[in-house]
Scaffold this active site. Structure first.
Site: not given
Length: 427
Positions: A105, A187, A190, A205, A302
């Protein structure tokens, strides 16, 4: 049966997911495309690293040029991340007549028009469905399902990290710092979460969604941007008492044929479906003049959800190769739309402030509002320590220009501290 060889740049979470889905669903893909898709070469930085995917029959290399020079490889999937390195690699691949699928992105938001033009010149496909909202097929839906409709607005939750954090604050009463730490432990965030919590990831986005929905190329400087790192638990609780849930929303909408694009915390009425989107999930609402409001919901990230979007692009490229129709832009819609001035952007707003707890302070606040011809819809006061009072209010609709003027006046009042100024989405 025709075999189409594929190269992959990067074998992290998404790259591994692409290999797994291609292996697990090989027969179905063959039935749909009439071709056998074969991962031939994967390029990684460290060929000795342990992998959690079966690489039997796949060449693992750190030599990028093997993708460029191998005439058998027709499609290359870029899931390595970075911007400038990925841009350089993709330009080389397109000039070598390779079709490219990417989930990047940051790259597409900054260099999408340039790369799309290069792909067209080389009669190559460049697809990037997975760059927005993970497993939700929102870009291809806008291209195909809204082709004959006029899109009036695109808004939604397009960053799973911030939605997870705000969900934990709302449902479990965690502070921002506690919720961020939990997101990192699970998770979802970051080690350096800056791009997520400052709203930049969502802004990238929205740049891509704006190009697809309105035909307008914009930069991050055109997006009015605010993150969630300033959201306090007190604002979450006060919004709830007023019947709202705070979400980080990207909003792109037409206002009198002009475009306004923003990313920031927004109070969403708790009765709206968007308020119920929890944790790492994403949701995008597209409003068309003909169809009205539609909502697309699903996992925003994911391994397998994102890889599934990558596979949808690979299959689209494969069909184009078979039909000999490669080289068309992913989105060919172009329109010259001006950006809306602040005087045209109208919302109710939620404000929270800390004032000295003494007579006359509310009068001063009222005078500031009245000077800008703005008024309160709801106002409440809660006690604070050390001689201060916390005030939260929701205004009647007013322009962004009025809000900016109020904020400027409050800056000149050192005894008044503006904590938050968020849009309110009407029910």
């Amino acid at each position: 049966m025709k075999t189409i060889d594929i190269g992959i740049l990067g074998l992290g979470t998404v790259g591994s997911g692409v290999v797994k889905i291609l292996q697990d669903n090989a027969q179905k893909i063959t039935d749909i495309t009439g071709c056998k898709l074969n991962v031939k070469t994967v390029v990684v930085r460290d060929v000795t690293a342990k992998r959690n995917v079966d690489l039997t029959g796949i060449e693992l290399t750190d030599d990028f040029t093997k993708l460029v020079t191998d005439d058998d490889i027709k499609i290359v999937v870029e899931v390595m991340g970075t911007v400038e390195t990925a841009r350089s690699y993709i330009k080389q691949l397109l000039n070598a007549k390779k079709h490219v699928v990417t989930a990047n992105k940051d790259l597409i938001a900054q260099h999408g028009p340039e790369l799309s033009e290069l792909a067209k010149q080389n009669h190559c496909d460049l697809f990037y469905e997975a760059s927005v909202a993970g497993g939700i097929p929102i870009l291809r839906t806008i291209v195909n399902s809204f082709a004959a409709d006029q899109v009036e607005s695109v808004l939604g939750i397009v960053n799973g990290t911030t939605n997870f954090i705000l969900t934990q604050m709302t449902q479990n009463g965690l502070s921002y710092a506690q919720a961020l730490k939990l997101a990192q432990e699970k998770g979802f965030a970051e080690a350096d979460p800056t791009n997520d919590v400052k709203g930049k990831d969502a802004a990238y986005k929205m740049i891509i969604l704006t190009q697809f929905a309105f035909g307008k190329d914009i930069t991050v400087d055109d997006v009015k941007l605010e993150g969630i790192d300033g959201v306090q638990l007190a604002d979450i609780n006060e919004a709830a008492q007023l019947g709202y849930t705070i979400k980080l929303l990207g909003i792109a909408k037409l206002i009198d044929d002009k475009l306004d694009v923003s990313v920031g915390p927004v109070l969403v009425p708790s009765s709206r479906p968007l308020a119920a989107i929890q944790n790492e999930n994403n949701a995008v609402l597209v409003t068309g003049k003909a169809v009205g409001e539609t909502m697309f919901y699903g996992p925003g990230a994911g391994e397998l959800p994102t890889a599934n979007s990558v596979l949808s692009d690979i299959i689209a490229v494969t069909k184009d190769i078979v039909l000999e129709t490669t080289g068309s832009r992913f989105n060919g819609y172009v329109k010259n739309v001006a950006l809306a001035p602040a005087s045209d952007v109208i919302y109710p707003y939620y404000l929270s402030l800390v004032l000295p707890d003494k007579p006359g302070q509310m009068l001063k606040l009222t005078e500031i509002m009245a000077k800008q011809k703005a008024s309160f819809n709801v106002i409440k006061q809660t006690g604070e320590s050390q001689g201060t009072a916390r005030i939260s209010l929701v205004t009647h609709t007013m322009t962004e220009a009025q809000l900016n003027a109020i904020k400027a006046e409050l800056k000149e009042m050192p005894e008044m501290q503006l904590l938050a100024a968020y849009k309110v989405l009407e029910g």
